[in-house]
Design a protein around this motif. Structure first.
Motif, mmCIF file in Angstrom:
data_model
loop_
_atom_site.group_PDB
_atom_site.id
_atom_site.type_symbol
_atom_site.label_atom_id
_atom_site.label_comp_id
_atom_site.label_asym_id
_atom_site.label_seq_id
_atom_site.Cartn_x
_atom_site.Cartn_y
_atom_site.Cartn_z
ATOM 1 N N ARG A 1 -9.285 -2.603 -11.977
ATOM 2 C CA ARG A 1 -8.651 -2.190 -10.731
ATOM 3 C C ARG A 1 -7.349 -2.952 -10.502
ATOM 4 N N ASP A 2 -7.343 -4.251 -10.758
ATOM 5 C CA ASP A 2 -6.125 -5.042 -10.571
ATOM 6 C C ASP A 2 -4.991 -4.508 -11.436
ATOM 7 N N ALA A 3 -5.301 -4.156 -12.684
ATOM 8 C CA ALA A 3 -4.272 -3.650 -13.594
ATOM 9 C C ALA A 3 -3.716 -2.311 -13.112
ATOM 10 N N VAL A 4 -4.600 -1.434 -12.634
ATOM 11 C CA VAL A 4 -4.151 -0.126 -12.150
ATOM 12 C C VAL A 4 -3.302 -0.285 -10.894
ATOM 13 N N LEU A 5 -3.718 -1.153 -9.966
ATOM 14 C CA LEU A 5 -2.936 -1.351 -8.744
ATOM 15 C C LEU A 5 -1.562 -1.929 -9.061
ATOM 16 N N ALA A 6 -1.496 -2.830 -10.042
ATOM 17 C CA ALA A 6 -0.202 -3.378 -10.448
ATOM 18 C C ALA A 6 0.689 -2.276 -11.023
ATOM 19 N N ALA A 7 0.100 -1.401 -11.831
ATOM 20 C CA ALA A 7 0.863 -0.298 -12.406
ATOM 21 C C ALA A 7 1.341 0.663 -11.322
ATOM 22 N N LEU A 8 0.500 0.928 -10.331
ATOM 23 C CA LEU A 8 0.893 1.828 -9.249
ATOM 24 C C LEU A 8 2.038 1.244 -8.428
ATOM 25 N N LEU A 9 2.031 -0.065 -8.268
ATOM 26 C CA LEU A 9 3.122 -0.714 -7.549
ATOM 27 C C LEU A 9 4.436 -0.526 -8.317
ATOM 28 N N ASP A 10 4.389 -0.731 -9.617
ATOM 29 C CA ASP A 10 5.574 -0.514 -10.446
ATOM 30 C C ASP A 10 6.054 0.934 -10.353
ATOM 31 N N GLU A 11 5.118 1.860 -10.439
ATOM 32 C CA GLU A 11 5.473 3.277 -10.417
ATOM 33 C C GLU A 11 6.059 3.680 -9.069
ATOM 34 N N GLY A 12 5.529 3.086 -8.003
ATOM 35 C CA GLY A 12 6.054 3.389 -6.679
ATOM 36 C C GLY A 12 7.472 2.890 -6.500
ATOM 37 N N VAL A 13 7.759 1.717 -7.028
ATOM 38 C CA VAL A 13 9.114 1.166 -6.949
ATOM 39 C C VAL A 13 10.088 2.047 -7.727
ATOM 40 N N VAL A 14 9.682 2.465 -8.921
ATOM 41 C CA VAL A 14 10.530 3.322 -9.745
ATOM 42 C C VAL A 14 10.760 4.666 -9.054
ATOM 43 N N ALA A 15 9.678 5.234 -8.491
ATOM 44 C CA ALA A 15 9.807 6.542 -7.821
ATOM 45 C C ALA A 15 10.770 6.452 -6.645
ATOM 46 N N ALA A 16 10.728 5.363 -5.907
ATOM 47 C CA ALA A 16 11.617 5.177 -4.772
ATOM 48 C C ALA A 16 13.057 5.079 -5.227
ATOM 49 N N ALA A 17 13.263 4.349 -6.322
ATOM 50 C CA ALA A 17 14.624 4.174 -6.827
ATOM 51 C C ALA A 17 15.200 5.481 -7.354
ATOM 52 N N VAL A 18 14.376 6.233 -8.084
ATOM 53 C CA VAL A 18 14.826 7.490 -8.664
ATOM 54 C C VAL A 18 15.205 8.475 -7.580
ATOM 55 N N VAL B 1 0.844 -1.196 0.000
ATOM 56 C CA VAL B 1 0.000 0.000 0.000
ATOM 57 C C VAL B 1 0.877 1.243 0.000
ATOM 58 N N ARG B 2 1.925 1.242 0.840
ATOM 59 C CA ARG B 2 2.829 2.386 0.917
ATOM 60 C C ARG B 2 3.460 2.676 -0.446
ATOM 61 N N THR B 3 3.860 1.618 -1.130
ATOM 62 C CA THR B 3 4.499 1.792 -2.435
ATOM 63 C C THR B 3 3.510 2.323 -3.461
ATOM 64 N N ARG B 4 2.267 1.832 -3.416
ATOM 65 C CA ARG B 4 1.260 2.339 -4.358
ATOM 66 C C ARG B 4 0.926 3.797 -4.078
ATOM 67 N N VAL B 5 0.908 4.185 -2.810
ATOM 68 C CA VAL B 5 0.676 5.593 -2.475
ATOM 69 C C VAL B 5 1.767 6.450 -3.112
ATOM 70 N N SER B 6 3.014 5.994 -3.023
ATOM 71 C CA SER B 6 4.124 6.723 -3.642
ATOM 72 C C SER B 6 3.931 6.819 -5.148
ATOM 73 N N GLY B 7 3.499 5.709 -5.768
ATOM 74 C CA GLY B 7 3.294 5.710 -7.203
ATOM 75 C C GLY B 7 2.131 6.578 -7.631
ATOM 76 N N LEU B 8 1.031 6.512 -6.897
ATOM 77 C CA LEU B 8 -0.161 7.286 -7.244
ATOM 78 C C LEU B 8 0.105 8.779 -7.153
ATOM 79 N N LEU B 9 0.812 9.195 -6.086
ATOM 80 C CA LEU B 9 1.048 10.614 -5.850
ATOM 81 C C LEU B 9 2.378 11.090 -6.417
#
Length: 342
Positions: free
Chosen positions: A317-334, A250-258
């Protein structure tokens, strides 16, 4: 005080004269049914009103509408608990959810008192169906009226009163103009999509209607309903990022969403507070106003972000949540804030 008039969808927010309230309440009909009650319209006219109009299709016979208790199924479990039961009528909840997207916690000038810019002390329903008995008229007793000055009239000291108001920062009136018909149409369309299949707005409203730790818990549950998944505790075999589990997903998706890992870290801190409370750890310090408002701000930001995503992305919804997880991981790395998989 100074709250602007708003019109959107089925609703309007405004002040009304006693004559206008007479019409809105259908006062003559109320007087016939409740001759000993008084609307005190001059007092009610001092307040702002949220007026919502809704057309409802009549789906039962006149006798059932007049005396519904005679047509209820008494064999059902009268003590059953309705999951996600409504606090207000459905149309009222939708309108309130729309208004709660405004950053009241940023606009409030006295956060220690209340971050909310408005309260709903009661709801009065006017039903134009002649077979439905009208609701008892409201009184100002539940409204907060305060003395603000005294003056002398004909040698007698008279107290002057007015409704208690929440102080908002300068410029808020102009900002509220954005809550218009176009914004309502976009909101109404977005909440019909798959991203709002979960009870996101239910918990957003619960945060508004609750206080203390119950309020914070509702804000946290809003975020969970928005970007959480039932399989977060134990991701399916082959699921991406298997090292991220539970609240970390959830934390990672929050990072990706925002688009901001710091927002994910804020969620993590608030989740730790939530866990301390739920598990009854002793020695908890009082929760500050800053933390309570921070929880509200994050929940609102997540809901607004989800609405924006819904307008742009029609995926499941499943597809969007998966994408948000990816985006959150990338945002953390960047941002070099450390791997969320650690």
């Amino acid at each position: 005080e100074g709250f602007p008039a708003l019109r959107f969808g089925p609703a309007r927010v405004d002040r009304f004269s006693a004559a206008e309230l007479t019409e809105l309440f259908d006062a003559p009909r109320l007087a016939r049914h409740y001759p000993t009650s008084s609307l005190q319209l001059e007092v009610l006219a001092q307040f702002h009103w949220l007026v919502i109009e809704e057309e409802v299709e009549v789906d039962s016979a006149p006798e059932a509408r007049a005396m519904p208790f005679l047509f209820s199924d008494m064999r059902r479990d009268l003590g059953e608990t309705v999951v996600h039961a409504r606090r207000y009528p459905a149309i009222v909840e939708t309108v309130l959810s729309f208004l709660l997207l405004a950053p009241w916690e940023e606009w409030s000038d006295m956060l220690e008192v209340n971050w909310r810019g408005f309260v709903i002390p009661w709801i009065h329903t006017v039903d134009e169906d002649l077979f439905v008995h009208p609701s008892r008229p409201p009184t100002p007793d539940a409204l907060t009226i305060v003395e603000y000055a005294t003056e002398v009239r004909d040698g007698v000291e008279v107290e002057l009163e007015r409704p208690e108001t929440f102080r908002l920062k300068d410029g808020v009136i102009n900002d509220l103009a954005a809550w218009d018909a176009d914004a309502w149409d976009q909101f109404s369309a977005a909440i019909q999509g798959p991203l709002f299949e979960t009870p996101v707005l239910h918990f957003l409203l619960q945060g508004y209607a609750s206080s203390g730790m119950d309020e914070i818990m509702a804000h946290m549950t809003t975020i969970e309903a928005a970007v959480g998944h039932i399989e977060d505790q134990k991701p399916e075999k082959g699921a991406p990022h298997p090292g991220i589990r539970g609240s970390a997903r959830v934390r990672t998706r929050v990072s990706g969403l925002l688009g901001d890992p710091a927002m994910g870290e804020t969620y993590g801190r608030l989740f730790s507070l939530r866990s301390e409370y739920v598990h009854g750890r002793g020695g908890m310090e009082p929760v500050s106003t800053t933390t309570r408002v921070e929880a509200r701000a994050l929940a609102r930001a997540v809901v607004v972000g989800l609405l924006e995503r819904a307008r742009k992305d029609g995926a499941s919804r499943d597809a969007v949540l998966a994408a948000l997880l990816d985006e959150g991981v990338v945002a953390a790395a960047v941002n070099s804030t450390g791997s969320p998989e650690s």
